[in-house]
Design a protein around this motif. Structure first.
Motif, PDB file in Angstrom:
ATOM      1  N   UNK A 156       0.868  -1.245  -0.111  1.00  0.00           N
ATOM      2  CA  UNK A 156       0.022   0.027  -0.002  1.00  0.00           C
ATOM      3  C   UNK A 156       0.907   1.047   0.065  1.00  0.00           C
ATOM      4  N   UNK A 157       1.932   1.056   0.522  1.00  0.00           N
ATOM      5  CA  UNK A 157       2.891   2.377   0.591  1.00  0.00           C
ATOM      6  C   UNK A 157       3.352   2.544  -0.691  1.00  0.00           C
ATOM      7  N   UNK A 158       3.827   1.788  -1.380  1.00  0.00           N
ATOM      8  CA  UNK A 158       4.227   1.824  -2.734  1.00  0.00           C
ATOM      9  C   UNK A 158       3.497   2.170  -3.977  1.00  0.00           C
ATOM     10  N   UNK A 159       2.372   1.693  -3.806  1.00  0.00           N
ATOM     11  CA  UNK A 159       0.919   1.842  -4.650  1.00  0.00           C
ATOM     12  C   UNK A 159       0.658   3.300  -4.825  1.00  0.00           C
ATOM     13  N   UNK A 160       0.560   4.034  -5.986  1.00  0.00           N
ATOM     14  CA  UNK A 160      -0.240   5.083  -6.227  1.00  0.00           C
ATOM     15  C   UNK A 160      -1.566   5.169  -5.659  1.00  0.00           C
ATOM     16  N   UNK A 161      -2.048   6.297  -5.555  1.00  0.00           N
ATOM     17  CA  UNK A 161      -3.587   6.496  -5.360  1.00  0.00           C
ATOM     18  C   UNK A 161      -4.202   6.038  -6.495  1.00  0.00           C
ATOM     19  N   UNK A 162      -5.358   5.063  -6.442  1.00  0.00           N
ATOM     20  CA  UNK A 162      -5.935   4.440  -7.607  1.00  0.00           C
ATOM     21  C   UNK A 162      -5.406   3.505  -8.055  1.00  0.00           C
ATOM     22  N   UNK A 163      -4.480   2.882  -7.278  1.00  0.00           N
ATOM     23  CA  UNK A 163      -3.715   1.719  -7.583  1.00  0.00           C
ATOM     24  C   UNK A 163      -4.273   0.467  -7.274  1.00  0.00           C
ATOM     25  N   UNK A 164      -3.995  -0.523  -7.544  1.00  0.00           N
ATOM     26  CA  UNK A 164      -4.484  -2.123  -7.301  1.00  0.00           C
ATOM     27  C   UNK A 164      -3.326  -3.172  -6.803  1.00  0.00           C
ATOM     28  N   UNK A 165      -4.021  -3.609  -5.786  1.00  0.00           N
ATOM     29  CA  UNK A 165      -3.153  -4.933  -5.301  1.00  0.00           C
ATOM     30  C   UNK A 165      -4.055  -6.168  -5.674  1.00  0.00           C
ATOM     31  N   UNK A 166      -3.329  -7.030  -6.310  1.00  0.00           N
ATOM     32  CA  UNK A 166      -3.905  -8.274  -6.888  1.00  0.00           C
ATOM     33  C   UNK A 166      -3.265  -9.380  -6.440  1.00  0.00           C
ATOM     34  N   UNK A 167      -4.232 -10.232  -5.418  1.00  0.00           N
ATOM     35  CA  UNK A 167      -3.629 -11.426  -4.513  1.00  0.00           C
ATOM     36  C   UNK A 167      -4.374 -12.690  -5.139  1.00  0.00           C
ATOM     37  N   UNK A 168      -3.566 -13.843  -5.718  1.00  0.00           N
ATOM     38  CA  UNK A 168      -4.469 -14.926  -6.148  1.00  0.00           C
ATOM     39  C   UNK A 168      -3.752 -15.983  -5.120  1.00  0.00           C
ATOM     40  N   UNK A 169      -4.716 -16.733  -4.642  1.00  0.00           N
ATOM     41  CA  UNK A 169      -4.481 -17.875  -3.696  1.00  0.00           C
ATOM     42  C   UNK A 169      -5.585 -18.715  -3.445  1.00  0.00           C
TER      43      UNK A 169
END
Length: 205
Positions: A156-169
């Motif tokens: 979350x620190x390195x993502x820009x505003x409006x960014x997306x974190x995708x986690x497949x599990x």
């Protein structure tokens, strides 16, 4: 492959295991946790419509996900893994065919990138490797909780505003939501597969 399988599942969470495994595998070897890119390409294209997005691959391993995405037009991919042995092999393997990809030896719990420097971050089974400690899945050890929270904090620190974190599990929402539900973000969960289910968690900042 059997020569480099761990004696215990919890070894999947150690750098020593992965260094040993990658040192024994050929440069052309590959291993993918869960789905291949072809299985999830339609969703990836939907969630990441801009092919020029700067994408951070967390714990890339020798998965073909990065190269498959690159070949699909996502050229701005930064790959990280805490095994320097692996990173050297992957950099050498792709330096001519996929020269725009970057490779860094780095711990996902302590990323060395500036704040707000990526549009997308992708974790395909890396957090799961940190959860292999022998313990009750309903009450994970404090070390596991801290490691998973540190990864998400860094993402979350390195993502820009409006960014997306995708986690497949394969991890069900009850066991994963605690790390991904964060103030100022939205969490979408998609269930994939037929007989055996996988989950795609999409955190938007």
């Amino acid at each position: 492959m059997t020569a480099v399988l761990p004696k215990k599942n919890e070894e999947y969470g150690t750098k020593e295991y992965w260094d040993q495994r990658y040192s024994q595998e050929s440069e052309d070897a590959s291993f993918d946790w869960f789905k291949s890119y072809n299985d999830i390409a339609e969703i990836i294209r939907e969630v990441i419509p801009d092919r020029s997005s700067r994408i951070l691959m967390l714990g890339c391993g020798n998965s073909t996900l990065s190269q498959d995405m690159y070949d699909d037009g996502y050229k701005n991919i930064v790959n990280t893994d805490y095994s320097g042995i692996l990173i050297d092999k992957m950099r050498h393997k792709h330096q001519e065919t996929r020269p725009e990809m970057e490779w860094y030896e780095m711990d996902i719990r302590d990323l060395k990138f500036e704040n707000d420097s990526f549009d997308v971050a992708i974790d395909k089974g890396t957090m799961d490797a940190m959860m292999t400690a022998k313990a009750d899945v309903w009450d994970p050890p404090e070390e596991v909780v801290q490691n998973c929270n540190r990864e998400v904090d860094e993402v979350l620190r390195v993502l820009r505003k409006g960014g997306v974190f995708i986690y497949l599990t394969f991890g069900q929402p009850h066991f994963r939501r605690r790390y991904l539900d964060r103030p100022g973000t939205t969490l979408e969960i998609r269930k994939l597969g037929e007989a055996f289910h996988y989950y795609l968690y999409i955190v938007r900042t």
